[in-house]
Scaffold this motif. Structure first.
Motif, PDB file in Angstrom:
ATOM      1  N   ASN A 435      60.437  22.934 -45.590  1.00 13.61           N
ATOM      2  CA  ASN A 435      60.785  23.134 -46.998  1.00 13.61           C
ATOM      3  C   ASN A 435      60.518  21.891 -47.841  1.00 13.61           C
ATOM      4  N   TYR A 436      60.701  20.715 -47.247  1.00 12.97           N
ATOM      5  CA  TYR A 436      60.332  19.507 -47.994  1.00 12.97           C
ATOM      6  C   TYR A 436      58.815  19.471 -48.184  1.00 12.97           C
ATOM      7  N   GLY A 437      58.078  19.878 -47.151  1.00 12.56           N
ATOM      8  CA  GLY A 437      56.624  19.983 -47.295  1.00 12.56           C
ATOM      9  C   GLY A 437      56.229  20.945 -48.401  1.00 12.56           C
ATOM     10  N   LEU A 438      56.967  22.053 -48.509  1.00  7.81           N
ATOM     11  CA  LEU A 438      56.700  23.021 -49.582  1.00  7.81           C
ATOM     12  C   LEU A 438      56.905  22.395 -50.956  1.00  7.81           C
ATOM     13  N   SER A 439      57.947  21.590 -51.088  1.00 10.67           N
ATOM     14  CA  SER A 439      58.210  20.946 -52.383  1.00 10.67           C
ATOM     15  C   SER A 439      57.064  20.009 -52.751  1.00 10.67           C
ATOM     16  N   GLN A 440      56.464  19.388 -51.735  1.00  9.57           N
ATOM     17  CA  GLN A 440      55.339  18.492 -51.998  1.00  9.57           C
ATOM     18  C   GLN A 440      54.055  19.268 -52.287  1.00  9.57           C
ATOM     19  N   MET A 441      53.879  20.388 -51.617  1.00  7.41           N
ATOM     20  CA  MET A 441      52.703  21.223 -51.886  1.00  7.41           C
ATOM     21  C   MET A 441      52.747  21.746 -53.317  1.00  7.41           C
ATOM     22  N   ALA A 442      53.945  22.088 -53.801  1.00 10.06           N
ATOM     23  CA  ALA A 442      54.091  22.570 -55.175  1.00 10.06           C
ATOM     24  C   ALA A 442      53.698  21.504 -56.189  1.00 10.06           C
ATOM     25  N   LYS A 443      53.849  20.232 -55.801  1.00  9.26           N
ATOM     26  CA  LYS A 443      53.488  19.124 -56.695  1.00  9.26           C
ATOM     27  C   LYS A 443      52.031  18.698 -56.526  1.00  9.26           C
ATOM     28  N   GLY A 444      51.318  19.313 -55.579  1.00  9.53           N
ATOM     29  CA  GLY A 444      49.933  18.940 -55.340  1.00  9.53           C
ATOM     30  C   GLY A 444      49.773  17.789 -54.375  1.00  9.53           C
ATOM     31  N   ASN A 445      50.869  17.350 -53.738  1.00 10.87           N
ATOM     32  CA  ASN A 445      50.791  16.275 -52.742  1.00 10.87           C
ATOM     33  C   ASN A 445      50.454  16.881 -51.382  1.00 10.87           C
ATOM     34  N   TYR A 446      49.215  17.322 -51.244  1.00 13.65           N
ATOM     35  CA  TYR A 446      48.825  18.107 -50.074  1.00 13.65           C
ATOM     36  C   TYR A 446      48.885  17.306 -48.772  1.00 13.65           C
ATOM     37  N   SER A 447      48.563  16.033 -48.814  1.00 11.12           N
ATOM     38  CA  SER A 447      48.580  15.228 -47.585  1.00 11.12           C
ATOM     39  C   SER A 447      50.006  15.073 -47.062  1.00 11.12           C
ATOM     40  N   VAL A 448      50.959  14.869 -47.975  1.00 11.23           N
ATOM     41  CA  VAL A 448      52.371  14.761 -47.566  1.00 11.23           C
ATOM     42  C   VAL A 448      52.864  16.107 -47.039  1.00 11.23           C
TER      43      VAL A 448
END
Length: 678
Positions: A435-448
């Motif tokens: 879910n933390y990864g999802l929050s980063q994907m939503a921001k465009g931080n794909y590597s994180v």
């Protein structure tokens, strides 16, 4: 004078209560809020309220979570109506009001229970202190911030309401008014049956004046049956209502652990909750605790020892009038934990489960403090310094918890802050990492996002949802082969679930594999026909495939869920317009006379996969009607099928120059441009 002081202190508490929670009213939707609130189309129409009591599918957009908690869904629909949409302020305000009313009622409950044991004017102050501590207890912030956990707030409110009516107005018991709140509470959560245990021991301890040791003697056995008889009407009403709500669902979501090890593990969980009452320091929205399978594990030994000590304390405290509230509070604490301790849920522990039990534990702790103060009253009441110390300790306890609430509200602000906290507090929780990864994907931080998805896969190697999210990420990273591989893995891991099919359908639509997208979407539709997201995906697929009848039916389904939806009305009108042309369809042998006739011919050729003839029919239509956007759009679609991307893009641009909102031309242009770049 005392009443005036109580009113002043209560007013001050109310102001502090609002101030401490002031930073939570705009916190976002989290976790199960997504499918019960954000994606739940049924709460968007307040006219659905009566149906909430009969249709479990209206509780959630996810079939795996369908259930009957209509009181919860009803309040959510009212919040949506008041806020004119998904405005978190109204959802949080609603929960906060219920919580405030519960705290007000608790003051009178505590006052009555404490008065049964001690006769002192300080009972009012002690009761208010107990309410202040509970209202501002740091652990309760986990329940108040998590909107769908309103089920805990509502069920607790109605349980306490029934209990309060029963003990406050005993002369009304024959009219069974105390049963009404309990009956309503069943429609909030499956915990109201605990009220029977609470009332049973209240009658035994306070009305019959028995200790638990006396209750187990042969001569007092009739008292057990007599007490059960008193509560029989409540048992019948609540029991039948609970059977009704449970009969509406196929299975309770999340019951996946083995019963024996789970129950043993709960002994250690109970100790965790008990400690958290005094030291709520390591709260987490989603812990990484798991079932302990070894019965000789030191944690199990410690947990079982705690439970034995708890039972011994209850028996010991029940023997004296002055300590009966302590015994009763501990019984309340234990009884309130039973439902989640006997049903082997996937989550071994959840911090919002402390909300209801802490009411009883608070009573025990406050009563113990009262007895301590009474024992040394001759010292602290006559000494200004000692009296000041007592007041300071009370304010320190409440103030420290209030500070904790304010800080936890910050953690619950949005998905990023919440799940980052989970990864720190519960580093072995794969779902938290995902879910933390999802929050980063939503921001465009794909590597994180990819880093955290990979971490999550270590702990969740067979979790379908994780692979859906990896598929979405790979698609965003322009790795369609890897995306498809993960979507297919998600389906293989949970073939009966709805989500893998719909997200795979969306991926296939975006990559212009429309026939496959249709197939996946229709599989998802067979599992869940009330997903607005799915219906939107199918709407776009049917439009691009020019399946007008299917488009029409999909628009109708959407309008059943969301009457008056502008997008669905537009799709319906568009489909009916196209079908009106189709009713005058001509085959390739029919002589065309008008531009519309040639357009119908082009559709015939396109559906027959004769794309060159389709293009020629479009040209003939354009000779008659040069500004015919539909003809250019069909021509562009045919060129795309022939993989002549430049010609397809050019035709679509011409269609859009005539009608900038042409839905098919837009999709075909995007397809042509994307394919040309590959």
């Amino acid at each position: 004078m005392m009443n005036r002081n109580i009113i002043l202190l209560a007013t001050l508490l109310f102001i502090v209560f609002i101030g401490v929670y002031a930073n939570h009213f705009y916190n976002g939707f989290h976790f199960d809020d997504s499918h019960t609130i954000v994606d739940n189309v049924y709460i968007r129409n307040i006219k659905n309220i009566p149906a909430f009591f009969f249709h479990p599918e209206m509780f959630s957009a996810s079939p795996a979570h369908w259930g009957l908690r209509p009181m919860v869904t009803t309040t959510l629909a009212i919040d949506y109506w008041l806020g004119k949409g998904l405005n978190p302020f109204y959802f949080h305000l609603s929960t906060f009001i219920w919580y405030g009313l519960l705290c007000v009622m608790l003051y009178f409950v505590y006052k009555q229970l404490l008065s049964n044991a001690i006769k002192t004017p300080d009972v009012k102050y002690l009761s208010l202190f107990g309410v202040a501590w509970y209202a501002l207890h740091t652990a309760n912030a986990e329940t108040i911030n998590y909107i769908i956990s309103r089920s805990d707030v509502l069920s607790t409110f109605f349980i306490v309401s029934s209990f309060f009516i029963y003990i406050r107005w005993p002369h009304l018991r024959n009219k069974f008014l105390y049963i009404i709140p309990a009956f309503i509470g069943v429609f909030a959560k499956e915990t109201v049956l605990v009220l029977l245990i609470i009332l049973f021991f209240y009658i035994v301890l306070f009305e019959k004046g028995l200790s638990l040791r006396q209750l187990l003697t042969k001569e007092h056995f009739p008292q057990i049956f007599k007490t059960i008889g008193q509560l029989f009407p409540l048992l019948i009403v609540v029991g039948i209502t609970q059977i009704y709500t449970l009969s509406k669902i196929n299975a309770i979501e999340g019951i996946s652990n083995p019963l024996g090890p789970y129950v043993l593990t709960q002994s250690y969980v109970w100790l965790r909750y008990f400690i958290a009452f005094f030291l709520p320091l390591n709260l987490s929205a989603d812990t990484d605790w798991t079932v302990i399978y070894n019965p000789f594990d030191e944690r199990i030994i410690i947990g079982v020892s705690f439970c034995i000590a708890l039972i011994w304390s209850i028996f010991k405290a029940s023997e004296k009038t002055a300590t009966k509230p302590i015994a009763f509070g501990l019984i309340w604490f234990a009884a309130a934990l039973l439902p989640t301790s006997l049903a082997p849920f996937a989550e071994v522990t959840n911090d919002h489960r402390m909300f209801f039990p802490f009411i009883g534990l608070m009573l025990s702790v406050v009563m113990a403090m009262a007895l301590c103060l009474e024992k040394y009253s001759s010292v602290w009441k006559k000494n200004v310094f000692s009296r000041s110390c007592v007041i300071f300790i009370a304010l320190f306890i409440v103030g420290l918890n209030a500070y904790g609430v304010y800080q936890r509200n910050k953690i619950w602000k949005d998905e990023e802050t919440l799940w980052l906290d989970v990864t720190v507090k519960s580093p072995l929780n794969g779902r938290g990492l995902m879910n933390y990864g999802l929050s980063q994907m939503a921001k465009g931080n794909y590597s994180v996002a990819e880093e955290y998805f990979n971490k999550a896969s270590v702990y969740l190697p067979y979790y379908s949802t994780l692979y859906i999210n990896i598929g979405i990420l790979k698609s965003a990273l322009n790795s369609p082969e890897l995306a498809e591989e993960n979507f297919k893995k998600a389906i293989s891991l949970d073939p009966g679930a709805f989500a893998p099919y719909v997200y795979y359908a969306q991926f296939l639509k975006d990559t212009h594999r429309l026939v496959e997208a249709q197939q996946m979407g229709e599989k998802a539709l067979a599992i869940n026909s009330s997903s607005l997201f799915l219906l939107n995906v199918l709407t776009e697929v049917y439009q691009q495939l020019e399946l007008w009848n299917e488009l029409k039916e999909t628009a109708k389904k959407t309008l059943v869920l969301l009457p008056g939806d502008a997008k669905a009305l537009s799709s319906l009108a568009f489909a009916e317009d196209k079908m009106s042309f189709k009713r005058g369809d001509v085959s390739k042998e029919t002589k065309a006379k008008t531009a519309a006739d040639y357009l119908n011919q082009s559709l015939y050729y396109y559906n027959s996969k004769d794309y060159n003839s389709c293009i020629e029919a479009c040209r003939q239509a354009l000779k008659i009607k040069p500004d015919y956007a539909d003809a250019y759009s069909n021509m562009g679609a045919a060129y795309n099928q022939l993989k002549q991307w430049d010609k397809g893009a050019d035709a679509c641009r011409k269609a859009l120059s005539i009608n900038p909102d042409h839905p098919l031309a837009k999709g075909n242009l995007e397809w042509a441009l994307k394919q040309r770049e590959m």
